[in-house]
Structure formats: structure tokens, C-alpha cells
Scaffold this motif. Structure first.
Motif, short mmCIF file in Angstrom:
data_model
loop_
_atom_site.label_atom_id
_atom_site.label_comp_id
_atom_site.label_asym_id
_atom_site.label_seq_id
_atom_site.Cartn_x
_atom_site.Cartn_y
_atom_site.Cartn_z
N PHE A 27 -22.61 -0.95 -12.42
CA PHE A 27 -23.93 -1.29 -11.88
C PHE A 27 -23.90 -1.16 -10.37
CE2 PHE A 27 -23.87 -3.33 -16.03
CZ PHE A 27 -25.08 -2.87 -16.53
N ASN A 31 -29.77 0.18 -10.74
CA ASN A 31 -29.70 0.17 -12.21
C ASN A 31 -29.34 -1.21 -12.75
OD1 ASN A 31 -26.98 0.09 -11.53
ND2 ASN A 31 -26.37 1.67 -12.97
N GLY A 32 -29.31 -2.22 -11.88
CA GLY A 32 -28.99 -3.58 -12.29
C GLY A 32 -27.80 -4.10 -11.52
N PRO A 35 -24.35 -8.37 -14.69
CA PRO A 35 -24.65 -8.64 -16.10
C PRO A 35 -23.89 -9.89 -16.55
CG PRO A 35 -23.06 -6.86 -15.91
CD PRO A 35 -23.49 -7.21 -14.51
N THR A 50 -28.74 -7.47 -20.40
CA THR A 50 -29.54 -7.77 -19.21
C THR A 50 -28.62 -7.89 -18.00
OG1 THR A 50 -29.36 -10.18 -19.54
CG2 THR A 50 -31.25 -9.07 -20.55
N THR A 51 -29.21 -7.70 -16.85
CA THR A 51 -28.52 -8.00 -15.59
C THR A 51 -29.31 -9.08 -14.88
OG1 THR A 51 -29.70 -6.30 -14.30
CG2 THR A 51 -27.64 -5.64 -15.38
N GLY A 55 -32.36 -3.80 -10.16
CA GLY A 55 -33.61 -3.22 -10.60
C GLY A 55 -34.55 -3.00 -9.43
N GLY A 60 -33.61 -8.49 -11.74
CA GLY A 60 -32.95 -8.32 -13.03
C GLY A 60 -33.54 -7.21 -13.86
N THR A 61 -32.79 -6.85 -14.90
CA THR A 61 -33.19 -5.74 -15.78
C THR A 61 -32.85 -6.05 -17.23
OG1 THR A 61 -31.08 -4.56 -15.69
CG2 THR A 61 -32.69 -4.03 -13.96
N PHE A 63 -31.46 -3.46 -20.24
CA PHE A 63 -30.99 -2.08 -20.34
C PHE A 63 -30.50 -1.75 -21.75
CE2 PHE A 63 -27.27 -4.57 -19.11
CZ PHE A 63 -26.28 -4.10 -19.96
N THR A 73 -32.64 1.94 -18.15
CA THR A 73 -33.29 0.68 -17.82
C THR A 73 -34.60 0.62 -18.59
OG1 THR A 73 -32.30 0.66 -15.62
CG2 THR A 73 -34.24 -0.73 -15.95
N SER A 76 -37.57 -3.60 -15.68
CA SER A 76 -37.15 -4.04 -14.36
C SER A 76 -38.06 -5.21 -14.00
CB SER A 76 -37.27 -2.91 -13.35
OG SER A 76 -36.72 -3.27 -12.11
#
Length: 88
Positions: A27, A31-32, A35, A50-51, A55, A60-61, A63, A73, A76
């Protein structure tokens, strides 16, 4: 992992039965990042997670990760649709 990877923002790894570890994705904020939850196996053989940060808005994201290491992703978070996802 919550930390590690190329930018120390977390990574997803795989381990063989022989104990060999390789990184599937690192990451890097966009892209985050971080996690902190377990991955969930989907019916499509992809992994979902998730992160906590990263994003588009750094909130957080969600994915999807294919077994060959392709990261997509799906969400976001921007504050209006949630922020900082984590599970306990």
C-alpha cells in the motif's frame, strides 16, 4: 500487515506451505494505507479487505485483491460515506 511494504503503509503477503513469503501488494497511500482487518475470501476467489487510511481523501478504502496480486479499490471513503474502517 498493518505496516511494511514499499512505503511502510502495509502489505498483503502470501505464504507457501514450505514457508516462503512473497508480497502480493504494497500500500502506498493512494491505493490505501494501514490495513488493520482480516481479509475475506469472496465467492469469486478474490480477497476483500479495508484499509484504515489512504484513498482519495485519506479516510480509508475497501479493496478487492485477486490471487495474482491485482488490487482494485472498490470504495474510497470521503467522510460522507464513512471513514477509517476497522473491525474488532
Amino acid at each position: 500487515t498493518e505496516y511494511g511494504g514499499d512505503a511502510n503503509l502495509g502489505a498483503v503477503f502470501q505464504m507457501t506451505s514450505a514457508g516462503n513469503v512473497s508480497t502480493l501488494v504494497s500500500f502506498g497511500a493512494t491505493n490505501g494505507a494501514y490495513p488493520v482487518t482480516s481479509l475475506t475470501a469472496g465467492l469469486d476467489d478474490s480477497l476483500y479487505g479495508t484499509t484504515y487510511e489512504g484513498g482519495d481523501s485519506n479516510l480509508g478504502t475497501v479493496f478487492m485483491l485477486t490471487t495474482d496480486g491485482t488490487l482494485t479499490t472498490l470504495v474510497s471513503f470521503d467522510g460522507t460515506n464513512g471513514a477509517y474502517p476497522e473491525a474488532h
